[in-house]
Design a protein around this motif. Structure first.
Motif, PDB file in Angstrom:
ATOM      1  N   THR A 163     -18.820  12.440 -18.436  1.00 44.37           N
ATOM      2  CA  THR A 163     -19.853  13.355 -18.916  1.00 44.37           C
ATOM      3  C   THR A 163     -21.210  12.697 -18.720  1.00 44.37           C
ATOM      4  N   GLU A 164     -22.125  13.381 -18.002  1.00 43.02           N
ATOM      5  CA  GLU A 164     -23.467  12.858 -17.798  1.00 43.02           C
ATOM      6  C   GLU A 164     -24.372  13.275 -18.948  1.00 43.02           C
ATOM      7  N   ILE A 165     -25.301  12.400 -19.316  1.00 46.21           N
ATOM      8  CA  ILE A 165     -26.220  12.681 -20.418  1.00 46.21           C
ATOM      9  C   ILE A 165     -27.022  13.949 -20.145  1.00 46.21           C
ATOM     10  N   LEU A 166     -27.411  14.177 -18.894  1.00 50.60           N
ATOM     11  CA  LEU A 166     -28.213  15.353 -18.538  1.00 50.60           C
ATOM     12  C   LEU A 166     -27.354  16.586 -18.312  1.00 50.60           C
ATOM     13  N   GLY A 167     -26.066  16.459 -18.572  1.00 50.37           N
ATOM     14  CA  GLY A 167     -25.191  17.599 -18.404  1.00 50.37           C
ATOM     15  C   GLY A 167     -24.262  17.450 -17.220  1.00 50.37           C
ATOM     16  N   GLY A 168     -23.135  18.153 -17.276  1.00 51.90           N
ATOM     17  CA  GLY A 168     -22.166  18.102 -16.194  1.00 51.90           C
ATOM     18  C   GLY A 168     -20.988  17.222 -16.529  1.00 51.90           C
ATOM     19  N   THR A 169     -19.814  17.644 -16.144  1.00 52.94           N
ATOM     20  CA  THR A 169     -18.589  16.883 -16.368  1.00 52.94           C
ATOM     21  C   THR A 169     -17.770  16.847 -15.093  1.00 52.94           C
ATOM     22  N   SER A 170     -16.932  15.852 -14.958  1.00 53.95           N
ATOM     23  CA  SER A 170     -16.047  15.713 -13.812  1.00 53.95           C
ATOM     24  C   SER A 170     -14.906  14.794 -14.203  1.00 53.95           C
ATOM     25  N   SER A 171     -13.887  14.733 -13.365  1.00 49.77           N
ATOM     26  CA  SER A 171     -12.734  13.889 -13.677  1.00 49.77           C
ATOM     27  C   SER A 171     -12.101  13.386 -12.395  1.00 49.77           C
ATOM     28  N   THR A 172     -11.353  12.308 -12.499  1.00 43.63           N
ATOM     29  CA  THR A 172     -10.634  11.748 -11.364  1.00 43.63           C
ATOM     30  C   THR A 172      -9.493  10.883 -11.882  1.00 43.63           C
ATOM     31  N   ASN A 173      -8.575  10.525 -11.004  1.00 43.50           N
ATOM     32  CA  ASN A 173      -7.395   9.741 -11.383  1.00 43.50           C
ATOM     33  C   ASN A 173      -7.312   8.464 -10.555  1.00 43.50           C
ATOM     34  N   PHE A 174      -6.725   7.431 -11.159  1.00 40.59           N
ATOM     35  CA  PHE A 174      -6.531   6.143 -10.505  1.00 40.59           C
ATOM     36  C   PHE A 174      -5.101   5.666 -10.715  1.00 40.59           C
ATOM     37  N   PHE A 175      -4.649   4.808  -9.816  1.00 47.57           N
ATOM     38  CA  PHE A 175      -3.437   4.026 -10.026  1.00 47.57           C
ATOM     39  C   PHE A 175      -3.836   2.557 -10.058  1.00 47.57           C
ATOM     40  N   GLY A 176      -3.188   1.781 -10.906  1.00 50.29           N
ATOM     41  CA  GLY A 176      -3.529   0.374 -11.031  1.00 50.29           C
ATOM     42  C   GLY A 176      -2.304  -0.515 -11.070  1.00 50.29           C
ATOM     43  N   LEU A 177      -2.535  -1.800 -10.824  1.00 50.34           N
ATOM     44  CA  LEU A 177      -1.465  -2.791 -10.886  1.00 50.34           C
ATOM     45  C   LEU A 177      -2.064  -4.110 -11.344  1.00 50.34           C
ATOM     46  N   VAL A 178      -1.431  -4.728 -12.339  1.00 59.41           N
ATOM     47  CA  VAL A 178      -1.859  -6.028 -12.843  1.00 59.41           C
ATOM     48  C   VAL A 178      -0.680  -6.994 -12.741  1.00 59.41           C
ATOM     49  N   ASN A 179      -0.896  -8.170 -12.176  1.00 62.41           N
ATOM     50  CA  ASN A 179       0.113  -9.229 -12.127  1.00 62.41           C
ATOM     51  C   ASN A 179      -0.468 -10.476 -12.774  1.00 62.41           C
ATOM     52  N   GLY A 180       0.331 -11.123 -13.626  1.00 68.28           N
ATOM     53  CA  GLY A 180      -0.242 -12.241 -14.346  1.00 68.28           C
ATOM     54  C   GLY A 180       0.731 -13.334 -14.734  1.00 68.28           C
ATOM     55  N   LEU A 181       0.146 -14.425 -15.228  1.00 68.41           N
ATOM     56  CA  LEU A 181       0.866 -15.598 -15.717  1.00 68.41           C
ATOM     57  C   LEU A 181       0.487 -15.819 -17.173  1.00 68.41           C
ATOM     58  N   ASN A 182       1.480 -16.032 -18.016  1.00 72.44           N
ATOM     59  CA  ASN A 182       1.258 -16.317 -19.432  1.00 72.44           C
ATOM     60  C   ASN A 182       1.785 -17.714 -19.748  1.00 72.44           C
ATOM     61  N   LEU A 183       0.913 -18.560 -20.289  1.00 71.73           N
ATOM     62  CA  LEU A 183       1.290 -19.889 -20.752  1.00 71.73           C
ATOM     63  C   LEU A 183       1.218 -19.878 -22.278  1.00 71.73           C
ATOM     64  N   SER A 184       2.323 -20.226 -22.929  1.00 72.07           N
ATOM     65  CA  SER A 184       2.398 -20.105 -24.381  1.00 72.07           C
ATOM     66  C   SER A 184       2.827 -21.418 -25.016  1.00 72.07           C
ATOM     67  N   TYR A 185       2.148 -21.768 -26.109  1.00 70.96           N
ATOM     68  CA  TYR A 185       2.536 -22.948 -26.869  1.00 70.96           C
ATOM     69  C   TYR A 185       2.233 -22.687 -28.334  1.00 70.96           C
ATOM     70  N   SER A 186       3.253 -22.793 -29.172  1.00 70.23           N
ATOM     71  CA  SER A 186       3.104 -22.518 -30.588  1.00 70.23           C
ATOM     72  C   SER A 186       2.567 -21.095 -30.768  1.00 70.23           C
ATOM     73  N   SER A 187       1.402 -20.934 -31.356  1.00 70.98           N
ATOM     74  CA  SER A 187       0.841 -19.598 -31.606  1.00 70.98           C
ATOM     75  C   SER A 187      -0.308 -19.279 -30.660  1.00 70.98           C
TER      76      SER A 187
END
Length: 217
Positions: A163-187
């Motif tokens: 939504t633009e402040i001066l008026g008007g609306t629009s929409s669109t779609n995306f696809f996403g992908l996240v790959n990651g590494l988690n290192l954990s110790y205690s909390s």
């Protein structure tokens, strides 16, 4: 068509700050457990996108629109396999975002090698005279070879309405992908991840690097 190009590029900019980060594996928190996460997106990101329509091609660099976001997240385990969370993000272009999420684990438990969860995120963002509301459906899958190291992936679908402040609306779609590494110790948990956003009108994928640290209580 130029409006469509701008919509896609601004969509990349506003989308990257929140819903294209994961910072979590397929596991959920213990019931009553609290996790606080802080971090940054766009660490060493590449920001060149191209859009095309028929024989026309437009090159745009988003370095002035998307310098990265600092974020903080609070998550709480509300059941044996369910989390709820709230994330806030801010960037140096006077933009901000807030996002609520729910996540449910349906494969594996807290000690299994594999874990898979599904979630729902609803967020609001605003920058440069443009506001947006977005809905994201992510899947979280992870493998935990040891108690200290895990690897995760998170494909997701996102719908954004602008939504633009001066008026008007629009929409669109995306696809996403996240790959990651988690290192954990205690909390304490450290997260390092790479994420991509895809759009049918974009010739190049939009990528970024994210990093964060989390504390569980």
């Amino acid at each position: 068509m130029k409006n469509l190009f701008l919509l896609i590029l601004l969509g990349f900019s506003l989308s990257s700050c929140m819903t294209n980060l994961s910072m979590q594996t397929g596991r959920t928190l213990e019931q009553g457990e609290v996790q606080v996460t802080a971090g940054s997106t766009n660490i060493g990101a590449y920001k060149n996108e191209s859009t095309k329509s028929n024989q026309t091609q437009t090159e745009t660099n988003l370095s002035s629109l998307d310098p990265g976001t600092t974020f903080g997240r609070l998550k709480v385990g509300v059941g044996n396999n369910t989390d709820v969370g709230l994330t806030l993000g801010f960037s140096s272009v006077l933009s901000g975002s807030i996002e609520g999420e729910v996540k449910h684990q349906f494969i594996g438990n807290k000690n299994d090698l594999f874990a898979v969860s599904a979630g729902l995120k609803i967020g609001l963002a605003g920058a440069l005279g443009l506001g947006s509301i977005n809905y994201t459906i992510p899947i979280y899958a992870s493998i935990h070879p040891t108690e200290y190291v895990s690897f995760y992936t998170s494909p997701r679908f996102k719908s954004v309405s602008f939504t633009e402040i001066l008026g008007g609306t629009s929409s669109t779609n995306f696809f996403g992908l996240v790959n990651g590494l988690n290192l954990s110790y205690s909390s304490i948990d450290l997260y390092f991840e790479h994420s991509l956003l895809f759009h049918k009108e974009a010739m190049n994928d939009r990528g970024q690097l994210n990093a964060g640290i989390a504390f569980r209580f």
